[in-house]
Design a protein around this motif. Sequence first.
Motif, PDB file in Angstrom:
ATOM      1  N   THR A  51      21.130 -38.529  84.304  1.00  0.00           N
ATOM      2  CA  THR A  51      21.219 -37.104  84.011  1.00  0.00           C
ATOM      3  C   THR A  51      21.346 -36.265  85.273  1.00  0.00           C
ATOM      4  OG1 THR A  51      18.826 -36.903  83.987  1.00  0.00           O
ATOM      5  CG2 THR A  51      19.903 -37.205  81.869  1.00  0.00           C
ATOM      6  N   VAL A  52      20.813 -36.748  86.420  1.00  0.00           N
ATOM      7  CA  VAL A  52      20.989 -36.005  87.669  1.00  0.00           C
ATOM      8  C   VAL A  52      22.474 -35.796  87.922  1.00  0.00           C
ATOM      9  CG1 VAL A  52      20.639 -36.051  90.154  1.00  0.00           C
ATOM     10  CG2 VAL A  52      18.875 -36.906  88.649  1.00  0.00           C
ATOM     11  N   ARG A  53      23.221 -36.892  87.745  1.00  0.00           N
ATOM     12  CA  ARG A  53      24.662 -36.831  87.990  1.00  0.00           C
ATOM     13  C   ARG A  53      25.346 -35.934  86.946  1.00  0.00           C
ATOM     14  NH1 ARG A  53      28.444 -37.898  90.727  1.00  0.00           N
ATOM     15  NH2 ARG A  53      30.500 -38.525  89.990  1.00  0.00           N
ATOM     16  N   ILE A  54      24.901 -36.066  85.671  1.00  0.00           N
ATOM     17  CA  ILE A  54      25.550 -35.282  84.613  1.00  0.00           C
ATOM     18  C   ILE A  54      25.418 -33.786  84.896  1.00  0.00           C
ATOM     19  CG2 ILE A  54      25.392 -34.635  82.185  1.00  0.00           C
ATOM     20  CD1 ILE A  54      24.667 -37.474  81.556  1.00  0.00           C
ATOM     21  N   VAL A  55      24.191 -33.363  85.258  1.00  0.00           N
ATOM     22  CA  VAL A  55      24.002 -31.936  85.481  1.00  0.00           C
ATOM     23  C   VAL A  55      24.772 -31.469  86.704  1.00  0.00           C
ATOM     24  CG1 VAL A  55      22.282 -30.238  86.168  1.00  0.00           C
ATOM     25  CG2 VAL A  55      21.887 -31.673  84.220  1.00  0.00           C
ATOM     26  N   ALA A  56      24.870 -32.355  87.729  1.00  0.00           N
ATOM     27  CA  ALA A  56      25.605 -31.957  88.926  1.00  0.00           C
ATOM     28  C   ALA A  56      27.082 -31.765  88.614  1.00  0.00           C
ATOM     29  CB  ALA A  56      25.429 -33.006  90.017  1.00  0.00           C
ATOM     30  N   THR A  57      27.650 -32.603  87.712  1.00  0.00           N
ATOM     31  CA  THR A  57      29.086 -32.485  87.470  1.00  0.00           C
ATOM     32  C   THR A  57      29.410 -31.538  86.313  1.00  0.00           C
ATOM     33  OG1 THR A  57      28.945 -34.451  86.106  1.00  0.00           O
ATOM     34  CG2 THR A  57      29.674 -34.745  88.374  1.00  0.00           C
ATOM     35  N   GLN A  58      28.589 -31.564  85.228  1.00  0.00           N
ATOM     36  CA  GLN A  58      28.987 -30.804  84.049  1.00  0.00           C
ATOM     37  C   GLN A  58      28.183 -29.536  83.828  1.00  0.00           C
ATOM     38  OE1 GLN A  58      29.061 -33.241  80.596  1.00  0.00           O
ATOM     39  NE2 GLN A  58      30.172 -34.895  81.594  1.00  0.00           N
ATOM     40  N   GLY A  59      27.150 -29.327  84.620  1.00  0.00           N
ATOM     41  CA  GLY A  59      26.321 -28.146  84.381  1.00  0.00           C
ATOM     42  C   GLY A  59      25.351 -28.386  83.254  1.00  0.00           C
ATOM     43  N   ILE A  60      24.851 -27.309  82.688  1.00  0.00           N
ATOM     44  CA  ILE A  60      23.777 -27.394  81.715  1.00  0.00           C
ATOM     45  C   ILE A  60      24.292 -27.976  80.388  1.00  0.00           C
ATOM     46  CG2 ILE A  60      24.181 -25.056  80.910  1.00  0.00           C
ATOM     47  CD1 ILE A  60      21.186 -24.721  80.792  1.00  0.00           C
ATOM     48  N   LEU A  61      23.459 -28.822  79.751  1.00  0.00           N
ATOM     49  CA  LEU A  61      23.829 -29.417  78.465  1.00  0.00           C
ATOM     50  C   LEU A  61      22.870 -28.924  77.397  1.00  0.00           C
ATOM     51  CD1 LEU A  61      24.517 -33.213  78.994  1.00  0.00           C
ATOM     52  CD2 LEU A  61      26.153 -31.384  78.681  1.00  0.00           C
ATOM     53  N   VAL A  62      23.397 -28.569  76.243  1.00  0.00           N
ATOM     54  CA  VAL A  62      22.534 -28.169  75.130  1.00  0.00           C
ATOM     55  C   VAL A  62      22.878 -29.037  73.939  1.00  0.00           C
ATOM     56  CG1 VAL A  62      21.804 -26.284  73.660  1.00  0.00           C
ATOM     57  CG2 VAL A  62      22.517 -25.824  75.973  1.00  0.00           C
ATOM     58  N   TYR A  63      21.839 -29.552  73.268  1.00  0.00           N
ATOM     59  CA  TYR A  63      22.060 -30.443  72.140  1.00  0.00           C
ATOM     60  C   TYR A  63      21.368 -29.855  70.934  1.00  0.00           C
ATOM     61  CZ  TYR A  63      22.399 -34.854  69.651  1.00  0.00           C
ATOM     62  OH  TYR A  63      22.709 -35.826  68.761  1.00  0.00           O
ATOM     63  N   SER A  64      22.071 -29.733  69.815  1.00  0.00           N
ATOM     64  CA  SER A  64      21.393 -29.232  68.624  1.00  0.00           C
ATOM     65  C   SER A  64      21.113 -30.400  67.691  1.00  0.00           C
ATOM     66  CB  SER A  64      22.235 -28.170  67.928  1.00  0.00           C
ATOM     67  OG  SER A  64      23.590 -28.483  68.041  1.00  0.00           O
ATOM     68  N   VAL A  65      19.841 -30.636  67.414  1.00  0.00           N
ATOM     69  CA  VAL A  65      19.425 -31.807  66.630  1.00  0.00           C
ATOM     70  C   VAL A  65      19.895 -31.644  65.197  1.00  0.00           C
ATOM     71  CG1 VAL A  65      17.440 -33.050  65.761  1.00  0.00           C
ATOM     72  CG2 VAL A  65      17.457 -32.231  68.089  1.00  0.00           C
ATOM     73  N   GLY A  66      20.501 -32.697  64.655  1.00  0.00           N
ATOM     74  CA  GLY A  66      20.933 -32.687  63.267  1.00  0.00           C
ATOM     75  C   GLY A  66      22.162 -31.854  63.023  1.00  0.00           C
ATOM     76  N   GLY A  67      22.812 -31.382  64.072  1.00  0.00           N
ATOM     77  CA  GLY A  67      24.046 -30.629  63.890  1.00  0.00           C
ATOM     78  C   GLY A  67      23.828 -29.200  63.427  1.00  0.00           C
ATOM     79  N   TRP A  68      22.566 -28.720  63.408  1.00  0.00           N
ATOM     80  CA  TRP A  68      22.330 -27.330  63.017  1.00  0.00           C
ATOM     81  C   TRP A  68      22.673 -26.422  64.187  1.00  0.00           C
ATOM     82  CZ3 TRP A  68      21.039 -26.315  58.050  1.00  0.00           C
ATOM     83  CH2 TRP A  68      20.585 -27.398  57.292  1.00  0.00           C
ATOM     84  N   LYS A  69      23.254 -25.279  63.883  1.00  0.00           N
ATOM     85  CA  LYS A  69      23.664 -24.374  64.969  1.00  0.00           C
ATOM     86  C   LYS A  69      22.451 -23.793  65.674  1.00  0.00           C
ATOM     87  CE  LYS A  69      27.987 -24.825  65.112  1.00  0.00           C
ATOM     88  NZ  LYS A  69      27.732 -26.259  65.149  1.00  0.00           N
ATOM     89  N   LEU A  70      22.654 -23.262  66.877  1.00  0.00           N
ATOM     90  CA  LEU A  70      21.554 -23.112  67.828  1.00  0.00           C
ATOM     91  C   LEU A  70      20.307 -22.330  67.400  1.00  0.00           C
ATOM     92  CD1 LEU A  70      20.466 -23.874  70.524  1.00  0.00           C
ATOM     93  CD2 LEU A  70      21.505 -21.866  71.457  1.00  0.00           C
ATOM     94  N   PRO A  71      20.377 -21.061  66.999  1.00  0.00           N
ATOM     95  CA  PRO A  71      19.068 -20.424  66.822  1.00  0.00           C
ATOM     96  C   PRO A  71      18.284 -21.008  65.654  1.00  0.00           C
ATOM     97  CG  PRO A  71      20.847 -18.817  66.849  1.00  0.00           C
ATOM     98  CD  PRO A  71      21.463 -20.145  66.710  1.00  0.00           C
ATOM     99  N   ILE A  72      18.961 -21.739  64.735  1.00  0.00           N
ATOM    100  CA  ILE A  72      18.269 -22.253  63.555  1.00  0.00           C
ATOM    101  C   ILE A  72      17.669 -23.623  63.841  1.00  0.00           C
ATOM    102  CG2 ILE A  72      18.577 -22.961  61.172  1.00  0.00           C
ATOM    103  CD1 ILE A  72      20.902 -20.908  61.113  1.00  0.00           C
ATOM    104  N   GLY A  73      18.488 -24.538  64.326  1.00  0.00           N
ATOM    105  CA  GLY A  73      18.003 -25.904  64.530  1.00  0.00           C
ATOM    106  C   GLY A  73      17.170 -26.014  65.796  1.00  0.00           C
ATOM    107  N   ILE A  74      16.623 -27.221  65.975  1.00  0.00           N
ATOM    108  CA  ILE A  74      15.879 -27.499  67.207  1.00  0.00           C
ATOM    109  C   ILE A  74      16.892 -27.801  68.301  1.00  0.00           C
ATOM    110  CG2 ILE A  74      14.357 -29.140  68.304  1.00  0.00           C
ATOM    111  CD1 ILE A  74      13.025 -29.502  65.596  1.00  0.00           C
ATOM    112  N   ALA A  75      16.728 -27.144  69.451  1.00  0.00           N
ATOM    113  CA  ALA A  75      17.657 -27.379  70.543  1.00  0.00           C
ATOM    114  C   ALA A  75      16.985 -28.221  71.612  1.00  0.00           C
ATOM    115  CB  ALA A  75      18.102 -26.054  71.143  1.00  0.00           C
ATOM    116  N   LEU A  76      17.756 -29.136  72.203  1.00  0.00           N
ATOM    117  CA  LEU A  76      17.284 -29.838  73.394  1.00  0.00           C
ATOM    118  C   LEU A  76      18.126 -29.333  74.549  1.00  0.00           C
ATOM    119  CD1 LEU A  76      17.109 -33.479  72.022  1.00  0.00           C
ATOM    120  CD2 LEU A  76      15.334 -31.773  72.020  1.00  0.00           C
ATOM    121  N   VAL A  77      17.502 -28.974  75.649  1.00  0.00           N
ATOM    122  CA  VAL A  77      18.219 -28.368  76.758  1.00  0.00           C
ATOM    123  C   VAL A  77      18.034 -29.222  78.006  1.00  0.00           C
ATOM    124  CG1 VAL A  77      18.488 -26.325  78.166  1.00  0.00           C
ATOM    125  CG2 VAL A  77      17.823 -26.104  75.796  1.00  0.00           C
TER     126      VAL A  77
END
Lengths: 501, 112, 150
Positions: A51-77
Motif C-alpha cells: 500500500t505504500v507504493r499504491i498511495v505513492a503512485t495512485q494517491g488516496i483510495l476509497v473503498y465502499s463496502v458492499g457497493g453502497w455509494k459513499l455517504p450511505i455505505g461504510i467507507a474504507l479510506v
Amino acid sequence: MTATSNILPLFVGISLAGAFLTSIVGKKLKWLPDLMGSLTTLILLGLSLITVRIVATQGILVYSVGGWKLPIGIALVLDGLTVFMLVTVNLMAFFIAIYSINYMEKFTSKWKFYTLFLLMVAGMNGVVITGDMFNLFVFLEIASVASYALVAFGTERHELEAAFKYTVMSIVGSLFVLLGIVFLYSYTSTLNMADMANILAQKSASNITIMVSVLFIMGFGLKAALVPFHAWLPDAHPSAPAPISAMLSGVLIKSLGVYTLCRVFYNVIGINSSLSLILMVLGTLSMVIGVFLAIGQWDFKRLLAYHSISQIGYVILGIGLGTPLGMIGGLFHLFNHSVFKSLLFLNSGAVEYATGTRDLQKMGGLMTKMPITGTTSLVASMSIAGIPPFNGFWSKLIIIIACVQANRLGYAFWAVLASILTLASFMKVMKYAFFGKLREKWNKVEEVPVFMKLSMVILALICVVGGVLLIYNINEVFLKPASDVLLEGTKYADIVFKGIQ
Amino acid sequence: MIIYLLCLILFCCGLYCILRKRNIIKIILGIIIAEYAVNLFFILVAYRMEGRSPILSSEVEIVNMVDPLPQALVLTAIVIGLATTTLLVALAMRIYEKYKTFDITKIKELRG
Amino acid sequence: MSKEHDKGMSLIVKVITRLTVGLILLFGIYIVLHGHVSPGGGFAGGVIIALSFVHLMLAYGKDVALKKLPKTAMSFFESMGAILFLSIALLGFTGGYFFLNFISKGEPFRLFSAGTIPLSNIAISLKVGAGLFAIFVVLVLLKFEWEKKE
C-alpha cells in the motif's frame, strides 16, 4: 474505484480469517497456531508495504463496502496516515508473532493466545483503515476486548487485578467515545467521517462540537494513557505476557489512542488553537510525570510501562504543535517508539524467560550470559534516551526544533529535561540488569531460543538504521504523506469525495 | 428535553456506582447501567414525534417513521456490551477464586 | 429414565421443559429464517436458540444438556459461524465488492429473497447461539481451586 482498491478489506478479512481458523484447527494440531500467527501477520506486513507504493503512485483510495455509494455505505479510506499506521502495526505484529513462537511455550493453550492476538491485530487494522465513525468504535472495541483477555492471560493474582482495573477504565473510555459519536450523529445526521467533516464545516462552531471534543479527549485520551487518564497502564502492561506487553505498549495505545485523536481532531472536527493547546499541555504533562514516576521503579516491565506514558507525551506534543515539522516529528517518534519500546518489552520478556524474575535488584551481570539480549537492550535503551546515531535521537531532535521554531521554548525545555531523565533511568536499567558482577545463582542462565533472538536482533537493526527514514526519498513516500493528511485538516472530506469517483 | 436529562442522570448513576462502590459486582452493575443509559440516549435521539417503528411490510404504508439507523447501531453496541460484561463477570469470578473477596480495597497488590 | 431424575429440578419442571424446549428452539429458528422480512434476525434468533439449551440445562442438569451439545461442538460451531459470515463477505468479491449482495434479491416480503442476508443471518445465529451457550456453560462449570480438592 479501481481493482487495486480491493486490497483494503483484506486487512480486516485476512486477520479475522486467521483468528477463527486458528481457533478451529489449532486445538488438534499443535504446530499450526505458530504457523498461522506468523503467516497471517507476514501476509499483512506484505500487503501494507504494497500500500505504500499504491498511495505513492495512485494517491488516496476509497473503498465502499458492499457497493453502497459513499455517504450511505461504510467507507474504507487509504491515505498517507493510514498507510503509515498500517506499516507500523503490521511490522510490530509480525516480529512479535515470531517472538511468541518460543516465548509462549510455557503457557498451556497457545491457540487461544494466537486467536486473541490476531483478533487484536484485526481490530487495530480496522480502526486505522475505516472511514466511518461507528465502524471505528466497533473495531476499537474488538481490539480492546481482545486486549482485556490477553492482559489476564496468565490468570494469576496480579494479572487478574490489573485486567479488571484496565477493563473497567477502558470500558468507561469507550462509553465516552460512544456518547461523543451519538452527539455527532444527532448533530450531523451522518456517520461517514468525510461527510461529517463537510457538514461540521458548513455549520458554524457550536457548543456541540466543544462537548464532543471534550468527550473524545476523555475517551481516546484514556485509550492513549495521557496523564490524567493513565492509571491503568502501569498495571496492565507489565502484567500481560511479554509479547502482549510489547503489542500493547508498541502499537495498541497508538492506533486506538493517538491515531484516533489525530484523525478526529484534525480531519473531522477541525483543530483550533485551544484544542491544540490542550493536546500540548496533556502531552507535556504525560512526558514529565511519566518519566518522574519511572525513575523510582525497580520492576523492569513497570519501569518500561511508565516510559510508555512519557514517550506518548512526546508524540502528542509533536502532533499538537500543528506545524509541519512538529507533525513529522510526532509521527516519526510514534514509529520509533513502537520499535524500541516493543524491543525493550521483548528484552524484559527474554530476561524473565531465562531468569524468572523482573526485579532489577535481583539481576546483574547478565550481559556475559545473554549477550544478544544485552546488546539489543543496550541499543533500544540508547534509542529511547536519544543518543545520536539511533532513531530516537532524530525524532526527539525534530520535536524539540519544532517547539523552538514555533516559539514554544517552555515546551522545548520540558522535552529536553524528560529526555535527560529517560537517559538516567535507562542507565539504571543497564547498570543493574546487564552490567556489573554476575550473581552466583545466574551461572546456569542460558541465552533465549532462536526465534526470540531473531526478532530482537531485527528490531534492534531497525533502531540503528531508523534515522534513514528521514532521507529525502523515503521521507517523501512514508512520513510526509502521513503528516500532509493531518495538515490538510478538514479538506480531508473533499479529497475523500474526490477519491470515490 | 426532560427525557434527555433523565438519561444523563441515569448515566451519572452508573458513573457514581463505578467510582464510589467497593464491591466488584456493584462496579459491574454500574458499568451496565452507564452502558444502557448511552444506548437509551442513542435511541431517544432518533425518535421523532408521532413516529412509528421502521419495519417495512406489504400491507401498511408507513408515512412517519423514526430513524432506523441508530437502532441497528445500538444492537451492535449491546452485543459489544454483552461481550465486555461477560468478560468482567469471568474476571470477577477468577478474582474471587484467588483473593476470596469482592472488596476492591482488599485487592490492591499492584501499586507504585 | 430413572437416571435422568436424579439431577436437576423437580418432575413438574422437567415435564414442562420437555414439552416447551422444542418449541423454543423452533421459534428461534423461525426468527432466524425470517430475519430479513420481519423483526428479529441472526442475533435475536441466536439468543433464543441458546436459551433453549440453557433451559434444558437448568431443568435437567449439565449432563443432559452437554450430551445434546458438547463443548467441542460449541466452540466448533462458534468459529464456523464467524468463518461462514466472513466467506459470505469474501464471496462478494465475485461481483467486485467486499460484502456485495451477489445473489439475486428476489421479490420483497418472501422467504427466499434479499440475497445473502438470510445466509448471513444463519451464520450469525450459529455464532451467537453457540457462543452464548458456551459463555453460560463456562461460567456455570467454573470450578474454584478449593472446590477441586474436595
